[in-house]
Design a protein around this motif. Sequence first.
Motif, mmCIF file in Angstrom:
data_model
loop_
_atom_site.group_PDB
_atom_site.id
_atom_site.type_symbol
_atom_site.label_atom_id
_atom_site.label_comp_id
_atom_site.label_asym_id
_atom_site.label_seq_id
_atom_site.Cartn_x
_atom_site.Cartn_y
_atom_site.Cartn_z
ATOM 1 N N VAL A 1 33.175 42.542 47.254
ATOM 2 C CA VAL A 1 34.442 42.125 46.655
ATOM 3 C C VAL A 1 35.101 41.080 47.551
ATOM 4 N N ILE B 1 39.346 47.740 40.725
ATOM 5 C CA ILE B 1 39.444 46.311 41.006
ATOM 6 C C ILE B 1 39.136 45.526 39.742
ATOM 7 N N GLY C 1 38.295 41.697 38.609
ATOM 8 C CA GLY C 1 37.919 40.438 39.216
ATOM 9 C C GLY C 1 36.877 39.694 38.413
ATOM 10 N N MET D 1 38.318 39.219 43.482
ATOM 11 C CA MET D 1 39.449 40.046 43.085
ATOM 12 C C MET D 1 40.634 39.219 42.580
ATOM 13 N N ALA E 1 44.061 44.570 42.046
ATOM 14 C CA ALA E 1 43.501 45.873 42.419
ATOM 15 C C ALA E 1 44.573 46.935 42.287
#
Length: 625
Positions: free
Chosen positions: A228, A245, A247, A296, A299
């Motif tokens: 990440v 998360i 992303g 990301m 989160a």
Amino acid sequence: MPSSHDWINKPLGVVEAMFAQSNSNPEWEAKVLEYFKGQLKEKESHSWVPSLNDVPLHYLKPNSLVKFRCLVQDMFDPEFYMGVYETVDPSTKANVLRCGKYKDVTECGVDLNSRNTVTAERQTFYCVPIPGESPWAKEISFLSAARVVPSTSYVPSRQKRSYEEDDDDMDTQPQKQREPHTEPHGNGDSKRQETEAPSSQTTTPSDCSSHLDLNFPLPGERGPACLVKVYEGLDSFKLNDTLEIYGILSVNPVLTVLGEEKDPSLLLLNPTESMETPEEQRAHDPPASLVPRLHMLYARPLQHNNPLLPSAPTEDQSAFVSSFLVEMASVRAELLAYLTHVLLGDGLAAEYLLLHLISDVYTRRDVLPLGKFTLNLSGCPLNSYTERLYQIVQQLVPCSYRLSMSLHTMNSMRLVPKKDYVANRLVSGALQLARNTSLFLDETQLEQGQLDSSGVRNITALGNLISWQKVDYDFSYHQMEFPCNINVLVTSEGRSLLPSDCQVPLQPQVTPPNMEEYLTTIHMAQFTSQINKFRVYLSLARTLDYSISDEVTKAVEDDFVDMRKDDPQSVTAEDLHRMLVVARLLSLSLGQTTLSRDGWMRAKHIDMLRRSRTEQQKSLNGNEP
């Protein structure tokens, strides 16, 4: 689901459009984050985003928005990337300003002499699926995610190496494989086979740095690991955080180059790569088809991973909690009856097991963790009883792990994470767990023999976990303390050799001729809807606030003084602390957020019954400490 979701299917297009409109104004980056957070606030929008936990990587569209429910297993050193750069159009020779954020690879034709190039910094987290996540939790998450798979409109490609293909090539970790448990309520495992990629979990104890593995903390784990890339809010994340998360998925084929000579132009992305050892490159740059990259955007810290509860503090969650509080007392009575049958008719042991399952470290005073409640169930029948008991606990909690404390396991298993300086990574251990994981220590499996130095270290680590709710990670030249919040249940034949907050000798009221059949029948008699109520109850009870009024505090203090008048040695400060913990858990188990006088008297009563039973057991086993 609405027909058009460019922010899910083409998030980089949204990012690049905002960058193009910014005229180099740095505020565009904050606007990107605000945009995606705003989209995710829409009702049910979280369910529209495909999940890496539930959908195989080859079914997910590259550069689309995905989510990943995970634990931060390691944090790598910061890396540099080209945040802004210029490319030269080959036909017009004109310079075009490009955005390099949320990407692994730059466009072709980079103008290396441009004064508009901006070098930026980001950090990489190595994230793994939440260790020990129960099959029922995965199954419910999978069923809710199944409807978003077609939204990617992506034809799977089999040209890249997949998890299944890599599985045979991967070296695995030095930990004994655990037999998979079946899900009595439904055929979840069979449904997930299409969408779950296996990963092995055993390594060679020797040079871990020379092997490529997914570095899962627990043996037998399945699912993807992920690198990440984090751009904002680095100080808000810690090792072992559990996150969901959101992303941009990156599986660029350039990233799958492993063990081959890298193109010098790739060093433009990260010049520090030229200083990495081969072992570090293998650990930090695994094939993207095996360990995808996730850039990301947002989160969300997970206070729990129970898919039956609302996951974020919202008005919906408040309404949900309020409606369920009305049922708390009745659900508690049903769960207590169920646990009493499971514990062979022992109602007192069932009461303490219920309190243990809702316990939680709610704060720390200096080094003392407040709220922990490690339970030692002694006098457990041998053979398969404890294994079956664990399977029942596993059906009730979202995360759990059973550690069979055989001599071989204690001498060979890696419990404490260790820093590998050659590969510059943290090699995981079985005690690197998410908060509120139920750790089931089966001491009935311990036989006579000699613990070696590794076994002694493992026993010490378990003792520190129980007493202080911390694990001292091994950094070779020093140890680093990491606080944790793990519910530890110890089953043993006699009193456990490990410390505990409370020992309850089991007193079976029934002796079934076939233990396996007896426990299976009890469990199968519960409807899925009833089991789901138990699951919600246990997760919800530990999230409730709790307080003690000044009036009740004074009453408890006076009561403690009165108890010590006749025999000062009969009740110690440690006994008072334990009774206060029991009183807190009794109140929360009934949905009460304050301690009443009745609640305190009830806590005193069951503690008296437990101590009486313990003393009786000691007199029967005169040689037991």
